[in-house]
Write a protein that holds these residues in place. Structure first.
Motif, PDB file in Angstrom:
ATOM      1  N   HIS A  50       0.816  -1.222   0.000  1.00 52.66           N
ATOM      2  CA  HIS A  50       0.000   0.000   0.000  1.00 52.66           C
ATOM      3  C   HIS A  50       0.848   1.270   0.000  1.00 52.66           C
ATOM      4  O   HIS A  50       0.293   2.368   0.128  1.00 52.66           O
TER       5      HIS A  50
ATOM      6  N   LYS B 134      -8.224   3.051  -3.226  1.00 51.75           N
ATOM      7  CA  LYS B 134      -8.993   1.983  -3.859  1.00 51.75           C
ATOM      8  C   LYS B 134     -10.311   2.532  -4.384  1.00 51.75           C
ATOM      9  O   LYS B 134     -10.992   3.307  -3.722  1.00 51.75           O
TER      10      LYS B 134
ATOM     11  N   ASP C 147      -2.530 -11.356  -4.409  1.00 45.61           N
ATOM     12  CA  ASP C 147      -3.855 -10.747  -4.543  1.00 45.61           C
ATOM     13  C   ASP C 147      -4.742 -10.882  -3.302  1.00 45.61           C
ATOM     14  O   ASP C 147      -5.913 -10.516  -3.338  1.00 45.61           O
TER      15      ASP C 147
ATOM     16  N   GLU D 221      -6.059  -7.560  -2.010  1.00 48.76           N
ATOM     17  CA  GLU D 221      -7.135  -6.937  -2.772  1.00 48.76           C
ATOM     18  C   GLU D 221      -8.429  -6.865  -1.962  1.00 48.76           C
ATOM     19  O   GLU D 221      -9.205  -5.924  -2.096  1.00 48.76           O
ATOM     20  N   TYR D 222      -8.676  -7.876  -1.132  1.00 44.32           N
ATOM     21  CA  TYR D 222      -9.923  -7.936  -0.383  1.00 44.32           C
ATOM     22  C   TYR D 222      -9.935  -6.989   0.816  1.00 44.32           C
ATOM     23  O   TYR D 222     -10.981  -6.805   1.444  1.00 44.32           O
TER      24      TYR D 222
ATOM     25  N   LYS E 117      -0.860  -2.191  -6.712  1.00 38.58           N
ATOM     26  CA  LYS E 117      -1.676  -2.903  -7.695  1.00 38.58           C
ATOM     27  C   LYS E 117      -3.171  -2.614  -7.525  1.00 38.58           C
ATOM     28  O   LYS E 117      -3.915  -2.583  -8.496  1.00 38.58           O
ATOM     29  N   GLU E 118      -3.594  -2.424  -6.290  1.00 36.82           N
ATOM     30  CA  GLU E 118      -5.027  -2.367  -6.011  1.00 36.82           C
ATOM     31  C   GLU E 118      -5.563  -0.945  -5.847  1.00 36.82           C
ATOM     32  O   GLU E 118      -6.709  -0.767  -5.451  1.00 36.82           O
ATOM     33  N   THR E 119      -4.729   0.042  -6.115  1.00 34.18           N
ATOM     34  CA  THR E 119      -5.189   1.424  -5.967  1.00 34.18           C
ATOM     35  C   THR E 119      -5.021   2.176  -7.281  1.00 34.18           C
ATOM     36  O   THR E 119      -4.300   1.735  -8.176  1.00 34.18           O
TER      37      THR E 119
END
Length: 538
Positions: free
Chosen positions: A36, A47, A139, A142-143, A382-384
Motif C-alpha cells: 500500500h 482503492k 492478490d 485486494e480484499y 496494484k489495487e489502488t
C-alpha cells in the motif's frame, strides 16, 4: 483424511502465547504497508471501492446536501458494522486516510488470526505456515484495500472452520449475527457451511442434531431478522430488486457496461482460475507422492465449506443477485482453504524429516520457492488508482459553499465526494442497476448529464439547474476534440448509443467554448461553470 495427532495441539500456551501472534500481526501489517506504500505516500491514491461509500466522508460534516440520493443509497449499501467503524473513526481521522489504516490493520489482524487458529488446529509450524501463506499469497490484499466490508469475509470463514472443528456451537451461534452485521452474505455462506457440516456429522453417527440446533437457533433467528428486514423491505427511494430475467437482459451487467459480471463463468472455470497457481499444483503433486492418498491432511469442516461454496455459487447464478454475485461464494473460501490445506500438508511433510536443522532448511526452501513463484504478483500499488489529476479541481470545489450540487462526467464525479466533500448529481461507482426505483433515477440523471455536456444550446444545461438545483457543471477540456468525439466508448452501455446520437445530431457543442462569464475555474484538464448559464436569446 482428518489427520489429528497429539503434535497438532502443541504450542497453544506458554511463553510464545502472545509474542508469536503479535509477530505475525506485525508481519501482516508490514506486508500491507509495503503493498500500500504508493497510497500511503499520496493522499489521492486510493482503492476505487471507497467511491461506493461517499457517506463515510459525510459523517460529522455539513458540506453535503441533506437530500443527497447517492449518500442515502451508499449508507444502505454498506454493512452496519462498517458504517459504525467509519462513523467512529472519522471523529479522529480523515476518511481517505482512515480507509488506508483500516486496510493495513485488518490485514495484520487477519494474519494473526490465521496463525492463532492454525496453531490450535495444526501446531506452531502449521499455524506459522497458515499465516505466511495468507499474508504473501498473491492478490489477498485486494480484499482488504479500501477498508471495505468484504475484508471481513476471510476472517469470518476462517473462524467458522475453526469453530466447526472444535464443535463450539454457542460461539458459532454468536458468529452468525455478527457476520450478518459485518458482511451480510458471509452469514449466508457460514450458515450453509454449518448446515452441510451437521448433515455430514449426522451421517457419521451423531445421534441427534436437536441440542446443536437449539444452541444455534437464536443466532439463526437474528440473522434472518437482520437480512430479511433490510433486503426484503428496502427504502421506498430504492425500490424492489429487478427480476433475474430483467438483469440478465441489461447491458449494464456485461463487459460493455458498468459491471463485468455477466456472462457468469462456469463453476469449474472459476475454481480452476483460483487454484491453478504453479506453487499450488506443485505442492499438490508432492503431497500425493510423498504423503500418499491416505496421508493427506484434510478436515471435514473444509469439505463442508467447499460444498457450501459450490452450492452458493450455483444458487446465486440461478437466482442472480438475490444471493449476490456468484464468485463471492468461491473467491474468499478458496483463499481460506488453500492457506489451511497448504500449511497443514507442508507441516505433515516437514515432520517426516527427522533432523530439526534439516526441517528448518526445508521450511526456508518451501517459502523461498513460494516467493519465487509469486514475486511478480506481489507488487506495490496494484489495487489502488492514482487520482491526483483531479486533486486541483477538488481543491477548488472543496471551497465552494456548503450544500452545493455538482454535475459532470460520472467518472470525475466519483472523486468529488471523496476529495472535495461536495454532493454530486450522479457518479459511476454507485450506478447499481439491480434496484428498480434507484437505478431508474440514476439513469435519468446520467442521460440528462450527457445531454447537457454535448448540448448545442443552454437549455439542456439549465434543465439540470431547474430540475435538480445543480449549481456547478464540470467539463473536460479535451472532451470536444475530434479524437474524443470519434471514440466509440465515451461511456459505458447503454449510454454510448444515446451519446452517439447527440453528437451526430448537434455537431456544434456549446461547452467546447463555454460563456466566459460562467467560468469560475479552469485548469489544463477541467473547467467549472456556474449554473444557470445565461440565455443566449437575451
Amino acid at each position: 483424511m482428518d489427520s489429528r495427532t497429539p503434535e497438532c495441539k502443541t504450542g497453544r500456551l506458554g511463553a510464545n502465547a502472545v509474542g508469536l501472534p503479535t509477530l505475525f500481526a506485525l508481519l501482516g501489517c508490514l506486508a500491507a504497508m509495503y503493498l500500500h506504500w504508493p497510497a500511503l505516500m499520496n493522499y489521492s491514491a486510493y482503492k476505487g471501492d471507497i467511491m461506493q461509500s461517499p457517506h463515510w466522508a459525510a459523517y460529522h460534516r455539513s458540506s453535503f446536501r441533506s437530500d443527497d440520493l447517492l449518500l442515502k443509497y451508499a449508507r444502505y449499501n454498506e454493512s452496519p458494522l462498517q458504517n459504525l467503524i467509519y462513523y467512529t473513526g472519522t471523529y479522529f481521522m480523515d476518511m481517505v486516510w482512515l480507509t488506508k489504516v483500516v486496510a493495513i490493520v485488518s490485514y495484520g489482524l487477519c494474519a494473526m488470526l490465521f496463525f492463532c487458529l492454525g496453531r490450535s488446529m495444526f501446531g506452531v509450524t502449521g499455524g506459522a505456515l497458515s499465516a505466511l501463506f495468507f499474508t504473501f499469497f498473491p492478490d489477498q490484499f485486494e480484499y482488504f484495500v479500501g477498508g471495505f466490508s468484504k475484508a471481513w469475509m476471510i476472517p469470518l470463514l476462517l473462524a467458522c472452520v475453526y469453530l466447526l472443528e472444535e464443535q463450539r456451537w454457542r460461539a458459532l451461534g454468536l458468529l452468525l449475527p455478527f457476520a450478518a452485521l459485518a458482511y451480510p452474505m458471509s452469514a449466508v455462506l457460514i450458515g450453509m457451511t454449518t448446515a452441510v457440516y451437521l448433515v455430514m456429522q449426522f451421517g457419521r453417527g451423531m445421534k441427534s442434531l436437536a441440542p446443536v440446533l437449539r444452541t444455534l437457533l437464536p443466532g439463526c433467528v437474528c440473522v434472518l431478522a437482520l437480512l430479511l428486514v433490510k433486503y426484503l423491505s428496502p427504502p421506498d427511494f430504492i425500490g424492489p430488486m429487478r427480476s433475474t430475467a430483467e438483469l440478465l437482459g441489461m447491458p449494464e451487467m456485461y463487459r460493455v457496461g458498468f459491471y463485468k459480471i455477466l456472462p457468469i463463468p462456469r463453476l469449474h472455470e472459476d475454481l480452476l482460475d483460483r487454484i491453478s497457481h504453479p506453487f499450488v499444483i506443485g505442492s499438490a503433486l508432492l503431497f500425493f507422492v510423498l504423503l500418499g492418498r491416505n496421508g493427506l491432511g484434510w478436515r471435514r469442516s473444509w469439505t463442508a465449506l467447499f460444498i457450501a461454496s459450490v452450492s452458493g455459487y450455483l444458487l446465486s447464478a440461478l437466482l442472480f443477485m438475490r444471493l449476490y454475485i456468484p464468485n463471492r461464494y468461491t473467491r474468499y473460501s478458496v483463499a481460506v482453504l488453500l492457506a489451511l490445506w497448504l500449511a497443514h500438508n507442508w507441516d505433515l511433510l516437514l515432520r517426516k524429516i527427522p533432523w530439526r536443522w534439516a526441517r528448518t532448511i526445508a521450511v526456508i526452501a518451501v517459502l523461498g520457492v513460494a516467493w519465487c513463484e509469486y514475486r511478480d504478483n506481489f507488487r506495490q500499488g496494484k489495487e489502488t488508482m492514482d487520482r491526483s489529476k483531479v486533486a486541483p479541481l477538488c481543491e477548488y470545489l472543496r471551497h465552494l459553499p456548503d450544500g452545493v450540487l455538482i454535475a459532470g462526467p460520472p467518472y470525475i464525479m466519483d472523486d468529488i465526494p471523496i476529495q472535495a466533500r461536495r454532493s454530486v448529481l450522479v457518479n459511476y461507482k454507485l450506478a447499481h442497476p439491480w434496484f428498480t426505483k434507484y437505478y431508474d433515477e440514476v439513469k435519468k440523471r446520467t442521460l440528462m448529464t450527457f445531454e447537457a455536456l454535448y448540448a448545442s444550446s443552454p437549455d439542456p444545461i439549465n434543465r439540470l439547474h431547474e430540475g435538480y438545483e445543480v449549481n456547478y457543471l464540470v467539463t473536460e477540456n479535451d472532451a470536444y476534440d475530434a479524437d474524443a468525439l470519434s471514440d466509440k466508448e465515451i461511456y459505458v452501455e447503454p449510454f454510448n448509443e444515446f451519446i452517439a446520437r447527440i453528437i451526430h445530431k448537434n455537431k456544434h457543442f456549446l461547452l467546447a467554448n463555454p460563456p466566459a462569464a460562467s467560468i469560475v475555474y479552469r485548469d489544463n484538464r477541467y473547467t467549472v461553470l456556474k449554473l444557470p448559464l445565461p440565455d443566449e436569446n437575451q
